[in-house]
Design a protein around this motif. Structure first.
Motif, PDB file in Angstrom:
ATOM      1  N   ILE A  11      47.711  19.238 -26.336  1.00 51.98           N
ATOM      2  CA  ILE A  11      48.710  19.389 -26.041  1.00 51.98           C
ATOM      3  C   ILE A  11      49.548  18.489 -25.372  1.00 51.98           C
ATOM      4  O   ILE A  11      50.546  17.940 -25.631  1.00 51.98           O
ATOM      5  CB  ILE A  11      49.141  21.123 -25.014  1.00 51.98           C
ATOM      6  CG1 ILE A  11      49.046  22.667 -25.859  1.00 51.98           C
ATOM      7  CG2 ILE A  11      50.997  20.669 -24.762  1.00 51.98           C
ATOM      8  CD1 ILE A  11      49.050  23.819 -25.076  1.00 51.98           C
ATOM      9  N   LEU A  12      48.549  17.642 -24.682  1.00 53.23           N
ATOM     10  CA  LEU A  12      48.519  16.926 -23.733  1.00 53.23           C
ATOM     11  C   LEU A  12      49.147  15.272 -24.772  1.00 53.23           C
ATOM     12  O   LEU A  12      50.013  14.848 -24.948  1.00 53.23           O
ATOM     13  CB  LEU A  12      48.080  16.448 -22.860  1.00 53.23           C
ATOM     14  CG  LEU A  12      48.578  15.383 -22.038  1.00 53.23           C
ATOM     15  CD1 LEU A  12      49.109  15.623 -21.327  1.00 53.23           C
ATOM     16  CD2 LEU A  12      47.450  15.256 -20.936  1.00 53.23           C
ATOM     17  N   ILE A  13      48.580  15.421 -26.159  1.00 53.77           N
ATOM     18  CA  ILE A  13      48.236  14.441 -27.622  1.00 53.77           C
ATOM     19  C   ILE A  13      49.713  14.977 -27.661  1.00 53.77           C
ATOM     20  O   ILE A  13      50.423  13.512 -28.378  1.00 53.77           O
ATOM     21  CB  ILE A  13      46.927  14.485 -27.760  1.00 53.77           C
ATOM     22  CG1 ILE A  13      45.983  13.811 -27.581  1.00 53.77           C
ATOM     23  CG2 ILE A  13      47.920  14.082 -29.335  1.00 53.77           C
ATOM     24  CD1 ILE A  13      45.012  13.676 -28.416  1.00 53.77           C
ATOM     25  N   LEU A  14      50.486  15.624 -27.968  1.00 44.04           N
ATOM     26  CA  LEU A  14      51.486  16.063 -29.151  1.00 44.04           C
ATOM     27  C   LEU A  14      52.593  16.090 -27.542  1.00 44.04           C
ATOM     28  O   LEU A  14      54.026  15.386 -28.166  1.00 44.04           O
ATOM     29  CB  LEU A  14      51.252  17.417 -28.987  1.00 44.04           C
ATOM     30  CG  LEU A  14      50.185  18.415 -30.360  1.00 44.04           C
ATOM     31  CD1 LEU A  14      50.673  19.884 -31.108  1.00 44.04           C
ATOM     32  CD2 LEU A  14      50.493  16.819 -31.705  1.00 44.04           C
ATOM     33  N   GLY A  15      52.924  15.880 -26.869  1.00 49.04           N
ATOM     34  CA  GLY A  15      53.658  15.618 -25.945  1.00 49.04           C
ATOM     35  C   GLY A  15      53.527  13.835 -25.467  1.00 49.04           C
ATOM     36  O   GLY A  15      54.994  13.816 -25.427  1.00 49.04           O
ATOM     37  N   GLY A  16      52.747  13.659 -25.623  1.00 54.62           N
ATOM     38  CA  GLY A  16      52.461  12.048 -25.905  1.00 54.62           C
ATOM     39  C   GLY A  16      53.542  11.090 -26.855  1.00 54.62           C
ATOM     40  O   GLY A  16      54.011  10.410 -26.436  1.00 54.62           O
ATOM     41  N   ILE A  17      53.278  12.316 -27.750  1.00 54.88           N
ATOM     42  CA  ILE A  17      53.692  11.444 -29.082  1.00 54.88           C
ATOM     43  C   ILE A  17      55.327  11.717 -29.576  1.00 54.88           C
ATOM     44  O   ILE A  17      55.768  10.941 -29.215  1.00 54.88           O
ATOM     45  CB  ILE A  17      52.952  12.630 -30.731  1.00 54.88           C
ATOM     46  CG1 ILE A  17      51.860  11.866 -30.598  1.00 54.88           C
ATOM     47  CG2 ILE A  17      54.002  11.958 -31.406  1.00 54.88           C
ATOM     48  CD1 ILE A  17      50.424  12.482 -31.601  1.00 54.88           C
ATOM     49  N   GLY A  18      55.161  12.925 -28.428  1.00 55.31           N
ATOM     50  CA  GLY A  18      57.395  13.472 -28.292  1.00 55.31           C
ATOM     51  C   GLY A  18      57.807  12.397 -27.719  1.00 55.31           C
ATOM     52  O   GLY A  18      58.838  12.552 -27.512  1.00 55.31           O
ATOM     53  N   HIS A  19      56.700  11.945 -26.316  1.00 58.70           N
ATOM     54  CA  HIS A  19      57.874  11.536 -25.194  1.00 58.70           C
ATOM     55  C   HIS A  19      57.721   9.623 -26.128  1.00 58.70           C
ATOM     56  O   HIS A  19      58.902   9.353 -26.272  1.00 58.70           O
ATOM     57  CB  HIS A  19      56.682  11.091 -23.463  1.00 58.70           C
ATOM     58  CG  HIS A  19      56.901  10.427 -23.049  1.00 58.70           C
ATOM     59  ND1 HIS A  19      57.354   8.455 -23.391  1.00 58.70           N
ATOM     60  CD2 HIS A  19      58.218  10.982 -22.477  1.00 58.70           C
ATOM     61  CE1 HIS A  19      57.891   8.344 -21.893  1.00 58.70           C
ATOM     62  NE2 HIS A  19      58.462   9.566 -21.330  1.00 58.70           N
ATOM     63  N   GLY A  20      57.013   9.561 -26.902  1.00 59.61           N
ATOM     64  CA  GLY A  20      56.987   8.361 -27.277  1.00 59.61           C
ATOM     65  C   GLY A  20      58.013   8.698 -28.541  1.00 59.61           C
ATOM     66  O   GLY A  20      59.332   7.008 -28.651  1.00 59.61           O
ATOM     67  N   ILE A  21      58.145   9.391 -29.632  1.00 61.71           N
ATOM     68  CA  ILE A  21      59.910   9.212 -29.939  1.00 61.71           C
ATOM     69  C   ILE A  21      60.346   9.427 -29.757  1.00 61.71           C
ATOM     70  O   ILE A  21      61.612   8.819 -29.777  1.00 61.71           O
ATOM     71  CB  ILE A  21      59.210  10.875 -31.390  1.00 61.71           C
ATOM     72  CG1 ILE A  21      58.192  10.337 -32.490  1.00 61.71           C
ATOM     73  CG2 ILE A  21      60.858  10.453 -32.140  1.00 61.71           C
ATOM     74  CD1 ILE A  21      57.866  11.721 -32.524  1.00 61.71           C
ATOM     75  N   GLY A  22      60.631  10.394 -28.342  1.00 63.76           N
ATOM     76  CA  GLY A  22      62.361  10.418 -27.807  1.00 63.76           C
ATOM     77  C   GLY A  22      62.055   8.967 -26.685  1.00 63.76           C
ATOM     78  O   GLY A  22      63.853   8.921 -26.734  1.00 63.76           O
ATOM     79  N   SER A  23      61.277   8.482 -26.477  1.00 66.00           N
ATOM     80  CA  SER A  23      61.751   7.134 -25.808  1.00 66.00           C
ATOM     81  C   SER A  23      62.388   6.096 -26.819  1.00 66.00           C
ATOM     82  O   SER A  23      62.991   5.356 -26.612  1.00 66.00           O
ATOM     83  CB  SER A  23      59.936   6.946 -24.898  1.00 66.00           C
ATOM     84  OG  SER A  23      59.973   7.206 -24.266  1.00 66.00           O
ATOM     85  N   TYR A  24      62.102   5.581 -27.848  1.00 69.81           N
ATOM     86  CA  TYR A  24      62.130   5.244 -28.983  1.00 69.81           C
ATOM     87  C   TYR A  24      63.673   5.012 -29.386  1.00 69.81           C
ATOM     88  O   TYR A  24      64.390   4.254 -28.902  1.00 69.81           O
ATOM     89  CB  TYR A  24      61.114   5.141 -30.392  1.00 69.81           C
ATOM     90  CG  TYR A  24      61.837   3.979 -31.565  1.00 69.81           C
ATOM     91  CD1 TYR A  24      61.502   2.670 -31.128  1.00 69.81           C
ATOM     92  CD2 TYR A  24      62.838   4.708 -32.360  1.00 69.81           C
ATOM     93  CE1 TYR A  24      62.474   1.819 -31.600  1.00 69.81           C
ATOM     94  CE2 TYR A  24      63.259   3.673 -33.359  1.00 69.81           C
ATOM     95  CZ  TYR A  24      62.758   2.356 -32.962  1.00 69.81           C
ATOM     96  OH  TYR A  24      63.746   1.716 -33.884  1.00 69.81           O
ATOM     97  N   LEU A  25      64.047   6.577 -29.515  1.00 70.43           N
ATOM     98  CA  LEU A  25      65.246   7.007 -30.092  1.00 70.43           C
ATOM     99  C   LEU A  25      66.022   6.919 -28.618  1.00 70.43           C
ATOM    100  O   LEU A  25      66.789   6.881 -29.087  1.00 70.43           O
ATOM    101  CB  LEU A  25      65.269   8.749 -30.524  1.00 70.43           C
ATOM    102  CG  LEU A  25      64.654   8.923 -31.168  1.00 70.43           C
ATOM    103  CD1 LEU A  25      64.256  10.638 -31.713  1.00 70.43           C
ATOM    104  CD2 LEU A  25      64.761   7.574 -32.810  1.00 70.43           C
ATOM    105  N   GLY A  26      66.359   7.509 -27.351  1.00 71.61           N
ATOM    106  CA  GLY A  26      66.458   6.773 -26.675  1.00 71.61           C
ATOM    107  C   GLY A  26      66.889   5.613 -26.124  1.00 71.61           C
ATOM    108  O   GLY A  26      68.020   5.559 -25.040  1.00 71.61           O
TER     109      GLY A  26
END
Length: 124
Positions: A11-26
């Motif tokens: 779950i933490l890995i998936l959250g990290g991946i989501g955070h990375g994608i969101g960070s790039y897009l934002g």
């Protein structure tokens, strides 16, 4: 319990991946902010990976202490982010906090459990 431990790490890995994608897009047009945001992504994935390693090495107490410290750092960071955005119940920081605290609990349990081949400590 080992499966639950690993589920929280995933779950933490998936959250990290989501955070990375969101960070790039934002923040793709704000490189300094994106750098710091992606640093948190790296921290999150690294802490989750250390916890996955710890879950398979049940007798490695130093690794468990490292996993505990990293998990607590992730939990504090995620909770603080929730405070800063004015909503500690926002789904994103809340799940990071919950997963990191669960991993911290598993890590602390592993760190405090003596290994079966460890000799008992004798008094003076």
């Amino acid at each position: 319990m080992k499966i639950v431990d690993r589920i929280f790490a995933v779950i933490l890995i998936l959250g990290g991946i989501g955070h990375g994608i969101g960070s790039y897009l934002g923040y793709k047009h704000e490189p300094i902010t994106m750098l710091w945001s992606l640093s948190v992504t790296a921290l999150t994935i690294l802490v989750a990976a250390i916890n996955l390693l710890r879950s398979g090495r049940t007798n490695d107490r130093p690794l468990a202490w490292i996993a505990f410290a990293g998990s607590m750092a992730c939990a504090v960071s995620a909770f603080t982010f929730g405070v800063l955005i004015g909503n500690v119940f926002d789904f994103r920081p809340l799940w990071h906090t919950i997963a990191a605290l669960a991993l911290a609990a598993f890590s602390l349990k592993a760190a405090l459990t003596p290994s079966p081949n460890q000799a008992p400590i004798q008094g003076r």
